[in-house]
Scaffold this active site. Structure first.
Site, PDB file in Angstrom:
ATOM      1  N   VAL A 111      83.547 -34.360 -30.414  1.00  0.00           N
ATOM      2  CA  VAL A 111      83.421 -33.835 -31.793  1.00  0.00           C
ATOM      3  C   VAL A 111      82.007 -33.300 -32.030  1.00  0.00           C
ATOM      4  O   VAL A 111      81.646 -32.962 -33.143  1.00  0.00           O
ATOM      5  CB  VAL A 111      83.755 -34.954 -32.811  1.00  0.00           C
ATOM      6  CG1 VAL A 111      85.190 -35.443 -32.641  1.00  0.00           C
ATOM      7  CG2 VAL A 111      82.777 -36.134 -32.709  1.00  0.00           C
ATOM      8  N   HIS A 127      90.104 -33.681 -31.119  1.00  0.00           N
ATOM      9  CA  HIS A 127      89.786 -34.781 -32.028  1.00  0.00           C
ATOM     10  C   HIS A 127      88.916 -34.326 -33.187  1.00  0.00           C
ATOM     11  O   HIS A 127      88.228 -35.145 -33.808  1.00  0.00           O
ATOM     12  CB  HIS A 127      89.092 -35.928 -31.258  1.00  0.00           C
ATOM     13  CG  HIS A 127      90.003 -36.602 -30.281  1.00  0.00           C
ATOM     14  ND1 HIS A 127      89.557 -37.486 -29.322  1.00  0.00           N
ATOM     15  CD2 HIS A 127      91.337 -36.511 -30.103  1.00  0.00           C
ATOM     16  CE1 HIS A 127      90.590 -37.922 -28.608  1.00  0.00           C
ATOM     17  NE2 HIS A 127      91.682 -37.332 -29.051  1.00  0.00           N
ATOM     18  N   GLY A 195      84.556 -35.983 -17.356  1.00  0.00           N
ATOM     19  CA  GLY A 195      83.797 -36.895 -18.209  1.00  0.00           C
ATOM     20  C   GLY A 195      84.650 -37.635 -19.222  1.00  0.00           C
ATOM     21  O   GLY A 195      84.237 -37.831 -20.365  1.00  0.00           O
ATOM     22  N   THR A 196      85.854 -38.053 -18.781  1.00  0.00           N
ATOM     23  CA  THR A 196      86.693 -38.837 -19.695  1.00  0.00           C
ATOM     24  C   THR A 196      87.303 -40.015 -18.949  1.00  0.00           C
ATOM     25  O   THR A 196      87.674 -39.919 -17.794  1.00  0.00           O
ATOM     26  CB  THR A 196      87.806 -37.977 -20.338  1.00  0.00           C
ATOM     27  OG1 THR A 196      88.576 -38.794 -21.232  1.00  0.00           O
ATOM     28  CG2 THR A 196      88.726 -37.343 -19.308  1.00  0.00           C
ATOM     29  N   ASN A 221      84.187 -37.042 -12.608  1.00  0.00           N
ATOM     30  CA  ASN A 221      83.869 -38.189 -13.450  1.00  0.00           C
ATOM     31  C   ASN A 221      82.935 -39.140 -12.723  1.00  0.00           C
ATOM     32  O   ASN A 221      83.054 -39.299 -11.504  1.00  0.00           O
ATOM     33  CB  ASN A 221      85.154 -38.928 -13.859  1.00  0.00           C
ATOM     34  CG  ASN A 221      84.986 -39.647 -15.189  1.00  0.00           C
ATOM     35  OD1 ASN A 221      84.712 -39.020 -16.210  1.00  0.00           O
ATOM     36  ND2 ASN A 221      85.099 -40.972 -15.167  1.00  0.00           N
ATOM     37  N   ALA A 239      78.813 -34.551 -14.365  1.00  0.00           N
ATOM     38  CA  ALA A 239      79.291 -33.204 -14.706  1.00  0.00           C
ATOM     39  C   ALA A 239      78.154 -32.192 -14.616  1.00  0.00           C
ATOM     40  O   ALA A 239      78.340 -31.077 -14.107  1.00  0.00           O
ATOM     41  CB  ALA A 239      79.882 -33.224 -16.107  1.00  0.00           C
TER      42      ALA A 239
HETATM   43  P1  OAD Z   1      84.679 -42.779 -22.723  1.00  0.00           P
HETATM   44  O1  OAD Z   1      83.399 -43.365 -23.159  1.00  0.00           O
HETATM   45  O2  OAD Z   1      85.945 -43.598 -22.836  1.00  0.00           O
HETATM   46  O3  OAD Z   1      84.579 -42.347 -21.172  1.00  0.00           O
HETATM   47  C1  OAD Z   1      83.487 -41.587 -20.740  1.00  0.00           C
HETATM   48  C2  OAD Z   1      83.730 -41.289 -19.260  1.00  0.00           C
HETATM   49  O4  OAD Z   1      82.693 -40.396 -18.834  1.00  0.00           O
HETATM   50  C3  OAD Z   1      83.647 -42.523 -18.365  1.00  0.00           C
HETATM   51  O5  OAD Z   1      84.798 -42.565 -17.528  1.00  0.00           O
HETATM   52  C4  OAD Z   1      82.365 -42.304 -17.530  1.00  0.00           C
HETATM   53  O6  OAD Z   1      82.533 -42.738 -16.188  1.00  0.00           O
HETATM   54  C5  OAD Z   1      82.214 -40.808 -17.569  1.00  0.00           C
HETATM   55  N1  OAD Z   1      80.815 -40.343 -17.509  1.00  0.00           N
HETATM   56  C6  OAD Z   1      79.729 -40.870 -18.093  1.00  0.00           C
HETATM   57  N2  OAD Z   1      78.650 -40.087 -17.861  1.00  0.00           N
HETATM   58  C7  OAD Z   1      79.102 -39.025 -17.127  1.00  0.00           C
HETATM   59  C8  OAD Z   1      78.500 -37.863 -16.592  1.00  0.00           C
HETATM   60  N3  OAD Z   1      77.186 -37.618 -16.752  1.00  0.00           N
HETATM   61  N4  OAD Z   1      79.277 -36.988 -15.889  1.00  0.00           N
HETATM   62  C9  OAD Z   1      80.598 -37.221 -15.705  1.00  0.00           C
HETATM   63  N5  OAD Z   1      81.242 -38.313 -16.196  1.00  0.00           N
HETATM   64  C10 OAD Z   1      80.491 -39.188 -16.897  1.00  0.00           C
HETATM   65  O7  OAD Z   1      84.850 -41.410 -23.522  1.00  0.00           O
HETATM   66  P2  OAD Z   1      86.163 -40.526 -23.681  1.00  0.00           P
HETATM   67  O8  OAD Z   1      87.029 -40.601 -22.453  1.00  0.00           O
HETATM   68  O9  OAD Z   1      85.748 -39.179 -24.129  1.00  0.00           O
HETATM   69  O10 OAD Z   1      88.419 -40.850 -29.636  1.00  0.00           O
HETATM   70  O11 OAD Z   1      86.948 -41.252 -24.895  1.00  0.00           O
HETATM   71  C11 OAD Z   1      88.155 -40.662 -25.368  1.00  0.00           C
HETATM   72  C12 OAD Z   1      88.271 -40.910 -26.834  1.00  0.00           C
HETATM   73  O12 OAD Z   1      88.110 -42.332 -27.124  1.00  0.00           O
HETATM   74  C13 OAD Z   1      87.192 -40.239 -27.681  1.00  0.00           C
HETATM   75  O13 OAD Z   1      87.507 -38.907 -27.982  1.00  0.00           O
HETATM   76  C14 OAD Z   1      87.194 -41.101 -28.925  1.00  0.00           C
HETATM   77  C15 OAD Z   1      87.198 -42.468 -28.241  1.00  0.00           C
HETATM   78  O14 OAD Z   1      87.620 -43.474 -29.080  1.00  0.00           O
HETATM   79  C16 OAD Z   1      88.460 -41.144 -30.984  1.00  0.00           C
HETATM   80  O15 OAD Z   1      87.482 -41.565 -31.555  1.00  0.00           O
HETATM   81  C17 OAD Z   1      89.773 -40.879 -31.648  1.00  0.00           C
END
Ligand code: OAD
Length: 252
Positions: A111, A127, A195-196, A221, A239
């Site tokens: 966001v 989102h 990155g998710t 990731n 990333a």
């Molecule tokens: P997360 O915090 O769940 O996951 C972040 C991911 O990024 C992890 O798997 C890390 O290993 C990876 N990561 C961290 N640093 C990185 C980098 N420099 N390069 C590549 N990967 C990296 O975040 P999201 O998956 O985005 O939704 O979370 C999904 C949703 O849950 C969000 O949109 C939000 C949250 O609650 C709502 O608020 C509705």
């Protein structure tokens, strides 16, 4: 698993031939811009704050001042952040695809607005956005100025209260965003998940739609996730380091 260099070579070759690319990003792509992720480190937002107390309609109804104050502080942090090479290299890929009549769709769970700041154009905010706030009385949207709000909860110009224009747990994603994501997942020949943690649906489900259709699916990731063993290539890395190498090998 092949070495990272081999994986990059093979994905870059596919990228150089791709006609339609879809990318799903999460908080990890903004981590290198100093924006906190949610659940992957001890500093993650959901490690420090209970999402049920801050990211649900019930939380806002119970304490609109607390929730608005928290989201406005995140809005300020996002405004102050700069895109990193992960964001800018995705904008490069979009320009390369478009210059040869291809398609590029960037689906983001973030966001923070950093993809747009990096020059990406076809961005689908699954989102919502912390930079857009919505009147609870009229549903009209406003894009507040750079200054932090002075009053919480935030009064709307229409006599209601402004809420952050983000999707909270338990809320539906914007229908147009879901439609765009489904269209991208069902037509792309290359789908990236970047990155998710791939645990929040429906966003986490689009990569499987693409994979089932035979698209080449690639995860970039830092840590393994539930989709790591279900994609064609799962590249472990940052990333901001991996995607620029893909651009270098695919388009230079
Ligand atoms: P997360 O915090 O769940 O996951 C972040 C991911 O990024 C992890 O798997 C890390 O290993 C990876 N990561 C961290 N640093 C990185 C980098 N420099 N390069 C590549 N990967 C990296 O975040 P999201 O998956 O985005 O939704 O979370 C999904 C949703 O849950 C969000 O949109 C939000 C949250 O609650 C709502 O608020 C509705």
């Amino acid at each position: 698993m092949d070495s990272i260099a081999k994986q990059i070579e093979s994905v870059a070759a596919a990228l150089s031939r791709a006609r339609s690319v879809a990318v799903l990003t999460g908080a990890g792509i903004s981590a290198e811009s100093g924006i906190r992720t949610f659940r992957d480190t001890m500093e993650g937002l959901w490690k420090e704050f209970d999402p049920q107390k801050l990211a649900t309609p019930q939380a806002f109804a119970a304490d609109p001042a607390l929730v608005s104050r928290w989201y406005d502080s995140r809005r300020q942090g996002c405004r102050a952040a700069d895109p990193n090479p992960g964001h800018t290299s995705l904008a490069d890929i979009e320009r390369h695809l478009e210059s040869r009549g291809g398609r590029f769709t960037l689906l983001t769970q973030n966001v923070d607005g950093l993809h747009q700041k990096a020059g990406s154009r076809n961005v689908v905010e699954l989102h919502g956005s912390v930079h857009v706030w919505r009147c609870t009385k009229t549903d009209k949207e406003v894009t507040p100025g750079p200054e932090p709000f002075q009053q919480f909860p935030v009064p709307s110009p229409w006599g209601g209260t402004l809420r952050p224009g983000v999707v909270w747990f338990g809320e539906m994603l914007p229908p147009a965003a879901v439609e765009a994501a489904e269209d991208a997942a069902t037509t792309c020949d290359l789908f990236f998940s970047v990155g998710t943690s791939a645990v929040v649906y429906p966003a986490a489900g689009f990569v499987a739609v693409a994979h089932r259709r035979g698209a080449l699916t690639v995860e970039i990731n830092r840590d393994p996730t539930p989709i790591s063993s279900h994609v064609t290539h799962s590249i472990r890395g940052k990333a901001g380091e991996i995607i620029p190498q893909l651009v270098q090998h695919a388009f230079k």
